[in-house]
Design a protein around this motif. Structure first.
Motif, short mmCIF file in Angstrom:
data_model
loop_
_atom_site.label_atom_id
_atom_site.label_comp_id
_atom_site.label_asym_id
_atom_site.label_seq_id
_atom_site.Cartn_x
_atom_site.Cartn_y
_atom_site.Cartn_z
N ASN A 183 40.40 44.07 -0.71
CA ASN A 183 41.05 44.61 0.48
C ASN A 183 41.84 45.86 0.07
O ASN A 183 42.84 45.76 -0.64
CB ASN A 183 41.98 43.55 1.08
N GLN A 203 43.48 47.87 2.14
CA GLN A 203 44.38 48.30 3.22
C GLN A 203 45.62 48.98 2.63
O GLN A 203 46.05 50.01 3.11
CB GLN A 203 44.80 47.12 4.09
N TRP A 204 46.21 48.37 1.61
CA TRP A 204 47.36 48.95 0.93
C TRP A 204 46.92 49.41 -0.45
O TRP A 204 45.97 48.88 -1.03
CB TRP A 204 48.48 47.93 0.79
N HIS A 252 55.22 46.45 11.48
CA HIS A 252 54.63 47.18 10.35
C HIS A 252 54.97 46.45 9.05
O HIS A 252 55.97 45.76 8.95
CB HIS A 252 55.24 48.59 10.21
N THR A 278 50.63 45.58 16.95
CA THR A 278 50.45 45.72 15.51
C THR A 278 48.99 46.03 15.22
O THR A 278 48.15 46.03 16.13
CB THR A 278 50.93 44.47 14.75
N ASP A 279 48.67 46.28 13.97
CA ASP A 279 47.28 46.47 13.57
C ASP A 279 47.11 46.04 12.13
O ASP A 279 48.08 45.92 11.39
CB ASP A 279 46.85 47.94 13.75
N THR A 280 45.87 45.79 11.76
CA THR A 280 45.55 45.43 10.38
C THR A 280 44.11 45.82 10.10
O THR A 280 43.28 45.92 11.01
CB THR A 280 45.81 43.94 10.10
N TYR A 281 43.81 46.01 8.85
CA TYR A 281 42.48 46.43 8.42
C TYR A 281 41.46 45.31 8.65
O TYR A 281 41.78 44.13 8.52
CB TYR A 281 42.55 46.80 6.94
N ASN A 291 41.23 42.53 6.21
CA ASN A 291 42.40 41.67 6.04
C ASN A 291 42.34 40.48 7.00
O ASN A 291 43.08 40.39 7.98
CB ASN A 291 43.69 42.48 6.24
N ALA A 332 45.64 38.41 7.65
CA ALA A 332 46.55 38.97 8.65
C ALA A 332 45.99 38.75 10.06
O ALA A 332 46.72 38.38 10.98
CB ALA A 332 46.79 40.45 8.40
N GLN A 333 44.69 38.94 10.23
CA GLN A 333 44.09 38.73 11.55
C GLN A 333 44.30 37.29 12.00
O GLN A 333 44.70 37.04 13.15
CB GLN A 333 42.58 39.03 11.50
N PHE A 358 40.47 49.49 11.73
CA PHE A 358 41.70 48.72 11.83
C PHE A 358 41.67 48.04 13.19
O PHE A 358 41.37 48.68 14.21
CB PHE A 358 42.93 49.63 11.73
#
Length: 167
Positions: free
Chosen positions: A30, A32-33, A91, A126-129, A132, A135-136, A159
């Motif tokens: 992942n 994303q970060w 965030h 919010t959002d997430t990759y 991920n 997180a979803q 995202f």
């Protein structure tokens, strides 16, 4: 567990958790970060803007969340559930990987709702990759709805955007 406003004295602990989180994300494929985002300046800005909160257990920072009114890049392109202009955005939610699974992230999300309600706001975004999935699943488990997706240069996948209304 206590959740409180983060101070500059919490920055080292937040950065330590971020480094561990990025390492785990990378090991799971992942991206994303990364070492570029979120950077220390992002967390420092959150603290300076009084939008960073930390979860404390046994006098140690074990997680953090930023809660503000700043929509993500291109949020205006999403067909959100509500056209409400009054909302908060979540965030940089993270929990120390060494103690994940104890409900800390869900408590941080519930805390975001409390902050919103205390400020006469009944809508979170919010959002997430796409990669991920943890997180979803966390957002869905906590009553958020997937409402759309955004694409960014340099990222192979979209995202996913989530929102929650609690009026």
């Amino acid at each position: 567990m206590e959740i409180r406003l983060a101070t500059i004295n919490d920055l080292d602990a937040i950065m330590n958790i971020a480094a561990k989180t990025i390492k785990i994300m990378n090991e799971e494929g992942n991206d994303q970060w990364s070492d570029k985002y979120p950077a220390e300046k992002d967390f420092k800005t959150d603290i300076e803007n009084s939008s960073a909160f930390v979860a404390i257990m046994d006098e140690e920072v074990v997680g953090s969340i930023a809660i503000d009114r700043i929509g993500g890049k291109n949020y205006d392109l999403i067909e959100w559930t509500l056209t409400e202009k009054n909302f908060y955005v979540i965030h940089r939610l993270m929990v120390d990987p060494e103690i994940r699974g104890g409900g800390i992230a869900s408590k941080l999300l519930a805390f975001a709702e409390i902050i919103a309600i205390e400020n006469d706001t009944f809508y979170l975004k919010t959002d997430t990759y796409a990669i991920n999935e943890k997180a979803q699943n966390l957002f869905l488990k906590n009553g958020f709805n997937k409402v759309g997706e955004l694409h960014f240069p340099g990222k192979e996948r979209p995202f996913y955007c989530f929102d929650k209304s609690f009026k």
